[in-house]
Design a protein around this motif. Sequence first.
Motif, PDB file in Angstrom:
ATOM      1  N   ASP A  95      11.375  18.751 -32.721  1.00  0.00           N
ATOM      2  CA  ASP A  95      12.607  19.529 -32.562  1.00  0.00           C
ATOM      3  C   ASP A  95      13.675  18.727 -31.811  1.00  0.00           C
ATOM      4  OD1 ASP A  95      14.146  21.775 -33.086  1.00  0.00           O
ATOM      5  OD2 ASP A  95      13.616  22.763 -31.204  1.00  0.00           O
ATOM      6  N   PHE A  96      13.705  17.426 -32.078  1.00  0.00           N
ATOM      7  CA  PHE A  96      14.735  16.548 -31.519  1.00  0.00           C
ATOM      8  C   PHE A  96      15.978  16.636 -32.413  1.00  0.00           C
ATOM      9  CE2 PHE A  96      12.090  13.108 -29.090  1.00  0.00           C
ATOM     10  CZ  PHE A  96      11.578  14.092 -28.260  1.00  0.00           C
ATOM     11  N   PRO A  97      17.156  16.300 -31.873  1.00  0.00           N
ATOM     12  CA  PRO A  97      18.368  16.319 -32.700  1.00  0.00           C
ATOM     13  C   PRO A  97      18.230  15.379 -33.908  1.00  0.00           C
ATOM     14  CG  PRO A  97      18.925  16.054 -30.370  1.00  0.00           C
ATOM     15  CD  PRO A  97      17.434  15.919 -30.481  1.00  0.00           C
ATOM     16  N   ALA A  98      18.697  15.840 -35.053  1.00  0.00           N
ATOM     17  CA  ALA A  98      18.627  15.024 -36.275  1.00  0.00           C
ATOM     18  C   ALA A  98      19.392  13.720 -36.079  1.00  0.00           C
ATOM     19  CB  ALA A  98      19.195  15.796 -37.453  1.00  0.00           C
ATOM     20  N   GLY A  99      18.779  12.629 -36.482  1.00  0.00           N
ATOM     21  CA  GLY A  99      19.416  11.318 -36.403  1.00  0.00           C
ATOM     22  C   GLY A  99      19.354  10.651 -35.048  1.00  0.00           C
ATOM     23  N   CYS A 100      18.598  11.210 -34.111  1.00  0.00           N
ATOM     24  CA  CYS A 100      18.562  10.635 -32.753  1.00  0.00           C
ATOM     25  C   CYS A 100      17.536   9.513 -32.593  1.00  0.00           C
ATOM     26  CB  CYS A 100      18.330  11.716 -31.705  1.00  0.00           C
ATOM     27  SG  CYS A 100      16.616  12.268 -31.547  1.00  0.00           S
ATOM     28  N   LEU A 101      16.707   9.266 -33.603  1.00  0.00           N
ATOM     29  CA  LEU A 101      15.703   8.202 -33.515  1.00  0.00           C
ATOM     30  C   LEU A 101      16.144   7.002 -34.342  1.00  0.00           C
ATOM     31  CD1 LEU A 101      12.377  10.226 -33.793  1.00  0.00           C
ATOM     32  CD2 LEU A 101      13.621   9.534 -31.731  1.00  0.00           C
ATOM     33  N   LYS A 102      16.065   5.831 -33.740  1.00  0.00           N
ATOM     34  CA  LYS A 102      16.465   4.596 -34.416  1.00  0.00           C
ATOM     35  C   LYS A 102      15.320   3.589 -34.302  1.00  0.00           C
ATOM     36  CE  LYS A 102      19.673   0.786 -34.203  1.00  0.00           C
ATOM     37  NZ  LYS A 102      20.310  -0.055 -33.216  1.00  0.00           N
ATOM     38  N   ALA A 103      14.823   3.130 -35.438  1.00  0.00           N
ATOM     39  CA  ALA A 103      13.709   2.184 -35.466  1.00  0.00           C
ATOM     40  C   ALA A 103      14.131   0.825 -34.920  1.00  0.00           C
ATOM     41  CB  ALA A 103      13.180   2.026 -36.882  1.00  0.00           C
ATOM     42  N   GLU A 104      13.239   0.210 -34.176  1.00  0.00           N
ATOM     43  CA  GLU A 104      13.423  -1.159 -33.685  1.00  0.00           C
ATOM     44  C   GLU A 104      12.767  -2.083 -34.710  1.00  0.00           C
ATOM     45  OE1 GLU A 104      15.194  -2.169 -31.264  1.00  0.00           O
ATOM     46  OE2 GLU A 104      15.454  -0.405 -30.018  1.00  0.00           O
ATOM     47  N   GLY A 105      13.571  -2.650 -35.596  1.00  0.00           N
ATOM     48  CA  GLY A 105      13.061  -3.466 -36.690  1.00  0.00           C
ATOM     49  C   GLY A 105      12.308  -4.710 -36.264  1.00  0.00           C
ATOM     50  N   GLU A 106      12.607  -5.220 -35.073  1.00  0.00           N
ATOM     51  CA  GLU A 106      11.932  -6.428 -34.601  1.00  0.00           C
ATOM     52  C   GLU A 106      10.525  -6.151 -34.087  1.00  0.00           C
ATOM     53  OE1 GLU A 106      14.232  -8.862 -31.915  1.00  0.00           O
ATOM     54  OE2 GLU A 106      16.072  -8.121 -32.815  1.00  0.00           O
TER      55      GLU A 106
END
Length: 137
Positions: A63-74
Amino acid sequence: MDYRVILYHKQATSARTRFLRLQNSSVCLFDPIPMPAALLDRVESNTINHPASILQDAERRLDFPAGCLKAEGEYRHTVEVPGQTIQVILAAITTVDPPFAEAEKNGAGFIDLTQARGLPEIELQLLRCAYELVLGG
């Protein structure tokens, strides 16, 4: 390939970095890594799970805000357990402050790296790698 997700929040003003720990005392969403487990030095397969749908699912489940997670590609780590390998995805929580209320509703909370001492060795290794990437160490 199976996967786990580690979530962290880095405070913009102080660089304080915290990791989300679930009620099952794991920092690996949504199930602890089975034992015995070993961190591999290399990615075992060219087939990896794409993080976008995985992170959208995590946002929904927590139930986190939509779009608040960003993957660390490295951050590309794979864990070997009996009979399979597990891809580990690291994602930043991009909100100004950690979503404490949402985490608490899920029986989860945020911990500093020093509060991770009781976690399994494999999770400590994964957190060390995450911490070094996040802080540029």
